[in-house]
Motif scaffolding. Structure first.
Motif, mmCIF file in Angstrom:
data_model
loop_
_atom_site.group_PDB
_atom_site.id
_atom_site.type_symbol
_atom_site.label_atom_id
_atom_site.label_comp_id
_atom_site.label_asym_id
_atom_site.label_seq_id
_atom_site.Cartn_x
_atom_site.Cartn_y
_atom_site.Cartn_z
ATOM 1 N N UNK A 69 42.527 98.730 59.252
ATOM 2 C CA UNK A 69 42.822 97.307 59.219
ATOM 3 C C UNK A 69 44.063 97.094 58.366
ATOM 4 N N UNK A 70 44.914 96.157 58.759
ATOM 5 C CA UNK A 70 46.083 95.817 57.938
ATOM 6 C C UNK A 70 45.635 94.858 56.836
ATOM 7 N N UNK A 71 46.491 94.689 55.842
ATOM 8 C CA UNK A 71 46.172 93.755 54.761
ATOM 9 C C UNK A 71 46.021 92.339 55.312
ATOM 10 N N UNK A 72 46.871 91.960 56.255
ATOM 11 C CA UNK A 72 46.794 90.615 56.835
ATOM 12 C C UNK A 72 45.483 90.419 57.592
ATOM 13 N N UNK A 73 45.015 91.444 58.297
ATOM 14 C CA UNK A 73 43.746 91.343 59.016
ATOM 15 C C UNK A 73 42.586 91.166 58.039
ATOM 16 N N UNK A 74 42.631 91.882 56.926
ATOM 17 C CA UNK A 74 41.574 91.749 55.919
ATOM 18 C C UNK A 74 41.599 90.343 55.325
ATOM 19 N N UNK A 75 42.791 89.866 54.967
ATOM 20 C CA UNK A 75 42.928 88.523 54.390
ATOM 21 C C UNK A 75 42.403 87.461 55.362
ATOM 22 N N UNK A 76 42.730 87.600 56.635
ATOM 23 C CA UNK A 76 42.259 86.642 57.645
ATOM 24 C C UNK A 76 40.741 86.728 57.832
ATOM 25 N N UNK A 77 40.214 87.938 57.837
ATOM 26 C CA UNK A 77 38.772 88.141 58.025
ATOM 27 C C UNK A 77 37.959 87.462 56.925
ATOM 28 N N UNK A 78 38.449 87.512 55.702
ATOM 29 C CA UNK A 78 37.731 86.926 54.565
ATOM 30 C C UNK A 78 38.199 85.511 54.235
ATOM 31 N N UNK A 79 38.972 84.899 55.127
ATOM 32 C CA UNK A 79 39.392 83.492 55.016
ATOM 33 C C UNK A 79 40.217 83.166 53.772
ATOM 34 N N UNK A 80 41.096 84.049 53.374
ATOM 35 C CA UNK A 80 41.967 83.745 52.241
ATOM 36 C C UNK A 80 42.981 82.688 52.678
ATOM 37 N N UNK A 81 43.211 81.674 51.830
ATOM 38 C CA UNK A 81 44.105 80.592 52.233
ATOM 39 C C UNK A 81 45.555 81.030 52.399
ATOM 40 N N UNK A 82 45.970 82.028 51.648
ATOM 41 C CA UNK A 82 47.316 82.585 51.821
ATOM 42 C C UNK A 82 47.328 84.024 51.305
ATOM 43 N N UNK A 83 48.395 84.720 51.616
ATOM 44 C CA UNK A 83 48.465 86.144 51.307
ATOM 45 C C UNK A 83 48.537 86.412 49.806
ATOM 46 N N UNK A 84 49.166 85.500 49.051
ATOM 47 C CA UNK A 84 49.275 85.694 47.595
ATOM 48 C C UNK A 84 47.896 85.669 46.931
ATOM 49 N N UNK A 85 47.016 84.789 47.380
ATOM 50 C CA UNK A 85 45.658 84.730 46.830
ATOM 51 C C UNK A 85 44.927 86.029 47.144
ATOM 52 N N UNK A 86 45.121 86.548 48.351
ATOM 53 C CA UNK A 86 44.521 87.832 48.733
ATOM 54 C C UNK A 86 45.004 88.945 47.809
ATOM 55 N N UNK A 87 46.325 89.019 47.567
ATOM 56 C CA UNK A 87 46.875 90.062 46.703
ATOM 57 C C UNK A 87 46.339 89.946 45.281
#
Length: 109
Positions: A69-87
């Motif tokens: 899985x890419x980082x973006x796919x993981x962030x989307x799967x867990x409903x992160x509002x934006x990529x910075x919050x995921x990081x």
């Protein structure tokens, strides 16, 4: 500290406001009280801010990465509002960061 109880402020109202506002903004702009008053009310009533994303564990993250899985796919799967919050969250749970590349070292011979 019973100010918020006296005006009838409820947990449902708090959660509705917290979707778009910080606790400080809720206290100052909506309740016209100090942020500390809201903090004490939340503690006394056991109210916690609902996260806009689903937290995951290091093991869950590793499992997703091993499945390519890419980082973006993981962030989307867990409903992160934006990529910075995921990081930020990823670093917080202990996911090791990738070392930065260094520039080429010139051979001085």
């Amino acid at each position: 500290m019973k100010l918020l109880d006296e005006i009838g402020f409820t947990e449902e109202q708090y959660h509705e406001l917290s979707q778009t506002m910080t606790d400080e903004a809720i206290a100052r702009n909506e309740l016209y009280c100090a942020p500390a008053t809201l903090y004490v009310w939340k503690r006394r009533n056991g109210v916690q801010r609902k996260l806009p994303y689903h937290p995951f564990t290091l093991d869950e993250w590793l499992e997703k990465r091993e499945a390519k899985w890419t980082h973006q796919q993981i962030a989307d799967h867990y409903n992160f509002p934006n990529f910075q919050v995921y990081l930020y969250y990823k670093r917080k749970i202990g996911v090791p960061t990738k070392p930065k590349r260094r520039g080429r070292v010139k051979n001085e011979s």
